[in-house]
Design a protein around this motif. Structure first.
Motif, mmCIF file in Angstrom:
data_model
loop_
_atom_site.group_PDB
_atom_site.id
_atom_site.type_symbol
_atom_site.label_atom_id
_atom_site.label_comp_id
_atom_site.label_asym_id
_atom_site.label_seq_id
_atom_site.Cartn_x
_atom_site.Cartn_y
_atom_site.Cartn_z
ATOM 1 N N GLY A 69 0.817 -1.205 0.000
ATOM 2 C CA GLY A 69 0.000 0.000 0.000
ATOM 3 C C GLY A 69 0.848 1.250 0.000
ATOM 4 N N PRO A 70 0.427 2.271 -0.762
ATOM 5 C CA PRO A 70 1.231 3.480 -0.894
ATOM 6 C C PRO A 70 1.504 4.204 0.417
ATOM 7 C CG PRO A 70 -0.466 3.385 -2.591
ATOM 8 C CD PRO A 70 -0.750 2.273 -1.636
ATOM 9 N N GLU A 71 0.493 4.294 1.302
ATOM 10 C CA GLU A 71 0.670 5.091 2.514
ATOM 11 C C GLU A 71 1.743 4.488 3.416
ATOM 12 O OE1 GLU A 71 -2.161 3.885 1.435
ATOM 13 O OE2 GLU A 71 -3.304 5.662 0.785
ATOM 14 N N VAL A 72 1.670 3.171 3.619
ATOM 15 C CA VAL A 72 2.649 2.511 4.491
ATOM 16 C C VAL A 72 4.046 2.643 3.897
ATOM 17 C CG1 VAL A 72 3.370 0.290 5.454
ATOM 18 C CG2 VAL A 72 0.936 0.900 5.397
ATOM 19 N N PHE A 73 4.159 2.404 2.593
ATOM 20 C CA PHE A 73 5.460 2.466 1.930
ATOM 21 C C PHE A 73 6.057 3.864 2.014
ATOM 22 C CE2 PHE A 73 7.426 3.567 -2.275
ATOM 23 C CZ PHE A 73 8.684 3.057 -1.996
ATOM 24 N N LEU A 74 5.279 4.888 1.685
ATOM 25 C CA LEU A 74 5.822 6.243 1.654
ATOM 26 C C LEU A 74 6.199 6.733 3.054
ATOM 27 C CD1 LEU A 74 3.561 7.965 -1.038
ATOM 28 C CD2 LEU A 74 5.900 7.111 -1.280
ATOM 29 N N ALA A 75 5.445 6.324 4.045
ATOM 30 C CA ALA A 75 5.798 6.710 5.414
ATOM 31 C C ALA A 75 7.133 6.095 5.818
ATOM 32 C CB ALA A 75 4.700 6.280 6.381
ATOM 33 N N ALA A 76 7.328 4.820 5.475
ATOM 34 C CA ALA A 76 8.592 4.156 5.807
ATOM 35 C C ALA A 76 9.752 4.759 5.021
ATOM 36 C CB ALA A 76 8.478 2.658 5.521
ATOM 37 N N LEU A 77 9.497 5.099 3.739
ATOM 38 C CA LEU A 77 10.556 5.684 2.924
ATOM 39 C C LEU A 77 10.927 7.074 3.433
ATOM 40 C CD1 LEU A 77 12.374 5.423 0.433
ATOM 41 C CD2 LEU A 77 10.525 6.429 -0.930
ATOM 42 N N ALA A 78 9.941 7.868 3.789
ATOM 43 C CA ALA A 78 10.215 9.206 4.308
ATOM 44 C C ALA A 78 11.075 9.140 5.564
ATOM 45 C CB ALA A 78 8.901 9.946 4.596
ATOM 46 N N GLU A 79 10.802 8.178 6.420
ATOM 47 C CA GLU A 79 11.603 8.028 7.636
ATOM 48 C C GLU A 79 13.031 7.641 7.295
ATOM 49 O OE1 GLU A 79 12.958 7.877 11.446
ATOM 50 O OE2 GLU A 79 11.081 8.740 10.685
ATOM 51 N N ALA A 80 13.209 6.750 6.317
ATOM 52 C CA ALA A 80 14.559 6.318 5.948
ATOM 53 C C ALA A 80 15.368 7.432 5.290
ATOM 54 C CB ALA A 80 14.473 5.114 5.001
ATOM 55 N N LEU A 81 14.672 8.351 4.623
ATOM 56 C CA LEU A 81 15.364 9.420 3.894
ATOM 57 C C LEU A 81 15.707 10.619 4.761
ATOM 58 C CD1 LEU A 81 13.358 9.452 0.519
ATOM 59 C CD2 LEU A 81 15.609 8.461 0.954
ATOM 60 N N GLN A 82 15.264 10.634 6.015
ATOM 61 C CA GLN A 82 15.572 11.777 6.871
ATOM 62 C C GLN A 82 17.083 12.022 6.903
ATOM 63 O OE1 GLN A 82 13.641 14.036 8.426
ATOM 64 N NE2 GLN A 82 11.952 13.071 7.330
ATOM 65 N N PRO A 83 17.531 13.254 6.609
ATOM 66 C CA PRO A 83 18.974 13.504 6.494
ATOM 67 C C PRO A 83 19.776 13.141 7.728
ATOM 68 C CG PRO A 83 17.734 15.318 5.558
ATOM 69 C CD PRO A 83 16.733 14.429 6.231
ATOM 70 N N HIS A 84 19.190 13.276 8.911
ATOM 71 C CA HIS A 84 19.975 13.032 10.120
ATOM 72 C C HIS A 84 19.555 11.753 10.844
ATOM 73 C CE1 HIS A 84 21.607 16.947 9.393
ATOM 74 N NE2 HIS A 84 20.403 17.487 9.453
ATOM 75 N N ALA A 89 16.493 -0.891 1.907
ATOM 76 C CA ALA A 89 15.765 -1.961 2.596
ATOM 77 C C ALA A 89 14.259 -1.722 2.514
ATOM 78 C CB ALA A 89 16.218 -2.043 4.049
ATOM 79 N N VAL A 90 13.847 -0.475 2.682
ATOM 80 C CA VAL A 90 12.418 -0.158 2.577
ATOM 81 C C VAL A 90 11.917 -0.451 1.165
ATOM 82 C CG1 VAL A 90 10.726 1.716 2.634
ATOM 83 C CG2 VAL A 90 12.482 1.563 4.421
ATOM 84 N N ILE A 91 12.674 -0.025 0.169
ATOM 85 C CA ILE A 91 12.266 -0.237 -1.226
ATOM 86 C C ILE A 91 12.199 -1.730 -1.543
ATOM 87 C CG2 ILE A 91 12.991 0.104 -3.622
ATOM 88 C CD1 ILE A 91 14.234 2.817 -2.590
ATOM 89 N N ASP A 92 13.204 -2.488 -1.091
ATOM 90 C CA ASP A 92 13.214 -3.935 -1.348
ATOM 91 C C ASP A 92 11.997 -4.624 -0.734
ATOM 92 O OD1 ASP A 92 15.571 -3.622 -2.690
ATOM 93 O OD2 ASP A 92 16.850 -4.383 -1.076
ATOM 94 N N ALA A 93 11.565 -4.110 0.403
ATOM 95 C CA ALA A 93 10.456 -4.753 1.107
ATOM 96 C C ALA A 93 9.096 -4.418 0.495
ATOM 97 C CB ALA A 93 10.472 -4.327 2.582
ATOM 98 N N HIS A 94 9.009 -3.345 -0.279
ATOM 99 C CA HIS A 94 7.702 -2.884 -0.749
ATOM 100 C C HIS A 94 7.535 -2.880 -2.271
ATOM 101 C CE1 HIS A 94 7.889 -1.209 3.345
ATOM 102 N NE2 HIS A 94 6.565 -1.203 3.325
ATOM 103 N N VAL A 95 8.636 -2.829 -3.016
ATOM 104 C CA VAL A 95 8.539 -2.618 -4.464
ATOM 105 C C VAL A 95 9.232 -3.764 -5.192
ATOM 106 C CG1 VAL A 95 9.038 -1.053 -6.382
ATOM 107 C CG2 VAL A 95 8.535 -0.117 -4.109
ATOM 108 N N GLY A 96 8.541 -4.342 -6.172
ATOM 109 C CA GLY A 96 9.129 -5.412 -6.965
ATOM 110 C C GLY A 96 10.280 -4.917 -7.826
ATOM 111 N N GLN A 97 11.137 -5.847 -8.221
ATOM 112 C CA GLN A 97 12.348 -5.501 -8.959
ATOM 113 C C GLN A 97 12.040 -4.712 -10.237
ATOM 114 O OE1 GLN A 97 15.546 -6.257 -7.838
ATOM 115 N NE2 GLN A 97 16.212 -4.905 -9.505
#
Length: 687
Positions: free
Chosen positions: A373-388, A401-409
Motif C-alpha cells: 500500500g502506498p501510505e505505508v510504503f511512503l511513510a517508511a521511505l520518508a523516515e529512511a530518507l531523513q537527512p539526520h 531496505a524499505v524499497i526492497d520490502a515494498h517494491v518489486g524488482q
C-alpha cells in the motif's frame, strides 16, 4: 544619487547578454545634473541583439531547447530598476498577434501563427525577439544617452594613459541613434577593432558568448587525415555556420556526439533535404525519404541520445517539490562556516529528492506496484530518507531496505542506468543494436507524453529542480575546489545533462522513425574512432557490438577493427566548440591572456595538484577578471560563458518568471549580474 559625470563604455558582444547589459545601463541611468552623458559602444561582427547564435535568417529546423514561456533578456525582479522597454519572449510572442512588428518575415509570421506558450520556438524566431527588443530599447533612449554600433570584431583591449579623440564605427541603417549628449572624459582603455577603429572608453564589458575554439589533438589528427585523403571532416561549430551541402547524399556519414547538436545535424540532413515525417499506423511517426539524405551513423559514449523532455505545463514538474536539497538546507553549510563537498554533502541530499520523486510518483500513478500500500510504503521511505536519521554511509542502505520490502524488482529505480540505458549489454550485430535504440527512443517518448504521471520523468524532474538550487549554492566558491573538479564537473554535469537537458520528445520520435526507415543507424557504446588510410575512410566500432573487437588506442592514427566496424568518407563532430578560455581561438581573449589582464582560474584537485578550469578567474560582484599578477583588472567586467569557473550552467538563457511553480534565484542570475555590471559602470551603489 544621480550621475553627474560623462561616461563611455564598450560592450563587446551584442548577443543576449550584451543586450541585457545595454538594457540595464538604460534602466539605471539617472543623471543628477545637466550635461551628464553616457555613451555606449556596442561591438560585434554579428547583428546586435541576436548576435552570433540567434541569427533570424537561419533555418527554422534549429529549435530552442526551452519552450516559449521560458526565456527572457529583460528582468522581472521587483528589486531591480524598472525596464524601459521589452519583456519576456512569450510576452513578445503574444503581442505579435495583435501588434506585429513590421520587421517580421513571412517565416516569422507563419511560425508565430501556430506557436503556443508550451511549444519550442525556432532559434531564428528567438533572434527576431532579441532584435525587436534591442530596437525598442534604442527608440526609448533616455536623455543624455547615445549608443553606437560597430559591426566589427574587437581584437584588443589595453589600458591607456591618454584620452584620444575616439573614432567612430558604422551604425546600422535600421537603428536610430540620437546625436546629442556625446560623452567625453578621461578614458582608461583603448579598444581596437579589426577595421582599424580604436575606441577610447572608461570601462569594458566582456559578453563574448560562444567563441571558436582550437581543436583537440585528436581532432587535429582527424582533420589532417581528411585533408590528406580527400575526406570530409566537419569540426565542432555553431550549427548555423555549417555548410551542410558538402555532405554527399546516400553515402555514409559518421556523426560523433548525440547531445543537442546531434538533432540539429539530423534535421538538416533529413527534413532539410526534403524528407517528411508522416503519421504512422501505430500512432507514431514514419519517415518518407527524399533520396537526398546521407546514411547517418551516430556514435556517442552512451550509445544513445539525451533523454527527451517531459510534457509539462511549466519548466519544472509541479508535482515535484524538493524536500532535502533546498536553498534553506544548503545555506546551513555557509552559516556554520563549512564549505561543502559535492559528493559528500550536496549529492546525498539531492539523491534523496530523486528517490522520493520517483517512488511517490510510482505510488500515485501505479499504486499496485507498491505491495503493502502506498501510505505505508511512503511513510517508511520518508523516515529512511531523513537527512539526520542515519549516517552518510547508512541512509542508502536504510532506504534500499524499505524499497526492497515494498517494491518489486521491475518497478525499482536504476538511477545510473537511466543515463546509460545500454550499459552492461552486448549486441550480436548493429541491426540488433539499432532495434534496441529504437525501443529506448519510443519508450522515452512514451514516458515524456505521460508527463507528471511517469516516475522516471519525475525523478529527472527532481534533478532539474535540484540543478537550479545547486547553481545558486555552488556559485562563487560555494563548494570545495576538488568537489568542483571531480564531482560537479567531473561526473554530475554530464550525468544530469544527459537526463534533464534533452530535446523535445518529438525529436526522439523522429529519430526512431529515421532508424526504422534505414536513414540512421548507431555505432554502440564506448566507440573508438580512427582512419583507415588504405580504405580512405573514417572508422568507428563499439566493443559491445558484433563480438570482440581490437579497437587499439582509439586515436586517429590507425583504423579500429571489428566485425561490425563502420566506415565513412565524411565525419561530423556534433559538438559545440569547447567553452574553455585557454583554448578559445579569439584574438581578443588571446591578447588579454598574453598581456596578463586576465587569467584562467586554477582549482586544486583532491591530490593537491592545480587544475586549469574552463573559465576566467574573477572576483564578484560585479564580476571583474583577475590578472596574471593576481590583481583585479578594474574597469573590465565579465558576463556569460567565460564565468564558467565561478558559476555553473552559464550557457542557459535567463528564465522568465512563471505564474506557477518555484522561482529559483538562479533563474534570473545572469540578469542580476548584468544589473550589477551596469551599476558598477555608472558608479551606482551596489549594496
Amino acid at each position: 544619487m544621480g550621475i553627474s559625470q560623462s561616461i563611455r563604455t564598450a560592450l563587446i558582444g551584442a548577443g543576449p547578454r550584451g543586450t541585457s547589459v545595454l538594457e540595464r545601463l538604460l534602466a539605471n541611468w539617472t543623471p543628477a545634473a545637466a550635461g551628464a552623458s553616457l555613451h555606449i559602444d556596442v561591438v560585434d561582427p554579428y547583428p546586435a541583439g541576436p548576435g552570433h547564435v540567434w541569427q533570424p535568417g537561419q533555418s527554422r529546423l534549429y529549435l530552442m531547447n526551452t519552450q516559449s514561456f521560458y526565456p527572457t533578456v529583460v528582468p522581472q525582479e521587483p528589486e531591480l530598476a524598472t525596464p524601459l522597454a521589452g519583456g519576456t519572449f512569450d510576452q513578445w510572442r503574444q503581442r505579435q498577434q495583435t501588434e506585429p512588428d513590421p520587421e517580421l518575415s513571412a517565416g516569422d509570421r507563419e511560425e508565430l501563427a501556430g506557436l503556443t506558450s508550451a511549444d519550442f520556438p525556432s532559434r531564428a524566431l528567438y533572434g527576431r525577439y532579441l532584435r525587436c527588443t534591442l530596437k525598442e530599447l534604442i527608440r526609448r533612449l533616455p536623455a543624455g544617452v547615445t549608443v553606437e554600433f560597430h559591426r566589427s570584431a574587437a581584437v584588443s583591449v589595453r589600458p591607456t594613459a591618454q584620452d584620444p579623440v575616439p573614432e567612430t564605427g558604422p551604425v546600422p541603417d535600421d537603428v536610430h541613434v540620437p546625436a546629442d549628449g556625446q560623452a567625453g572624459g578621461g578614458a582608461r582603455f583603448d579598444v581596437a577593432l579589426d577595421d582599424g577603429t580604436v575606441l577610447s572608453v572608461d570601462s569594458v564589458v566582456l559578453a563574448l558568448g560562444h567563441l571558436e575554439s582550437r581543436l583537440s589533438p585528436e581532432q587535429r589528427e582527424l582533420q589532417a587525415a581528411a585533408e590528406e585523403l580527400g575526406l570530409k571532416y566537419l569540426p565542432p561549430a555553431v550549427p548555423a555556420d555549417v555548410d551542410w551541402s558538402v555532405i554527399p547524399a546516400v553515402q555514409p556519414v559518421l556523426v560523433r556526439g548525440m547531445g543537442l547538436n546531434f538533432f540539429d545535424v539530423m534535421g538538416q540532413l533529413t527534413e532539410g533535404r526534403g524528407g517528411k515525417f508522416l503519421p504512422a499506423p501505430d500512432g507514431g511517426l514514419a519517415y518518407q525519404p527524399s533520396g537526398r539524405e546521407p546514411k547517418i551513423i551516430a556514435a556517442s559514449r552512451r550509445g544513445t541520445p539525451y533523454r527527451a523532455k517531459a510534457a509539462l505545463a511549466g519548466y519544472y514538474p509541479s508535482s515535484v517539490s524538493l524536500r532535502y536539497c533546498t536553498e534553506e538546507a544548503l545555506a546551513k553549510f555557509a552559516a556554520a562556516g563549512i564549505v561543502p563537498g559535492f559528493d559528500h554533502d550536496l549529492w546525498p541530499l539531492l539523491h534523496r529528492d530523486v528517490l522520493w520523486a520517483y517512488y511517490s510518483t510510482l505510488a500515485r500513478s501505479q499504486p499496485g506496484a507498491v505491495g503493502t500500500g502506498p501510505e505505508v510504503f511512503l511513510a517508511a521511505l520518508a523516515e529512511a530518507l531523513q537527512p539526520h536519521a542515519h549516517s552518510t554511509a547508512k541512509w542508502e542502505e536504510a532506504a534500499g531496505a524499505v524499497i526492497d520490502a515494498h517494491v518489486g524488482q521491475a518497478h525499482r529505480l536504476d538511477l545510473l542506468g537511466l543515463a546509460a540505458p545500454l550499459a552492461g549489454r552486448t549486441f550480436a550485430s548493429r541491426a540488433e543494436l539499432d532495434a534496441a535504440v529504437v525501443e529506448y527512443l519510443l519508450d522515452d517518448a512514451r514516458r515524456s507524453a505521460l508527463g507528471e504521471q511517469d516516475p522516471v520523468k519525475m525523478a529527472i524532474g527532481a534533478l532539474h529542480h535540484g540543478r537550479a538550487v545547486l547553481k545558486t549554492v555552488v556559485a562563487d566558491g560555494g563548494i570545495t575546489d576538488e568537489s568542483w573538479v571531480a564531482g560537479l564537473r567531473g561526473w554530475f554535469e554530464s550525468f544530469v545533462e544527459g537526463l534533464a537537458s534533452g530535446p523535445p520528445a518529438l525529436r526522439a520520435e523522429q529519430l526512431a522513425a529515421l532508424a526504422r526507415a534505414g536513414v540512421v543507424s548507431f555505432v554502440g557504446p564506448d566507440p573508438k574512432f580512427g582512419v583507415d588510410r588504405k580504405a580512405g575512410a573514417f572508422t568507428a566500432a563499439s566493443p559491445w557490438v558484433g563480438g570482440p573487437h581490437a579497437p587499439g588506442s582509439g586515436g586517429s592514427g590507425a583504423a579500429v577493427d571489428g566485425p561490425d566496424r563502420v566506415e565513412a568518407t565524411a565525419m561530423i563532430e556534433a559538438l559545440a566548440p569547447a567553452n574553455r578560455v585557454a583554448v578559445n581561438a579569439s584574438p581578443l581573449l588571446e591578447q588579454l591572456l598574453a598581456d596578463g589582464l586576465v587569467r584562467p582560474r586554477l582549482m586544486m584537485s583532491a591530490e593537491g595538484m592545480p587544475v586549469q578550469s574552463s573559465g576566467l578567474d574573477v572576483v564578484p560582484h560585479p564580476y571583474r577578471p583577475v590578472g596574471a599578477n593576481g590583481a583585479v583588472t578594474e574597469g573590465v567586467y565579465v558576463l556569460g560563458l567565460q564565468l564558467s569557473a565561478a558559476q555553473w550552467g552559464t550557457a542557459i538563457a535567463a528564465e522568465a518568471r512563471q505564474q506557477q511553480g518555484p522561482a529559483y534565484r538562479s533563474g534570473q542570475r545572469t540578469l542580476r549580474d548584468a544589473d550589477e555590471i551596469a551599476r558598477g559602470i555608472l558608479g551606482r551603489d551596489l549594496s
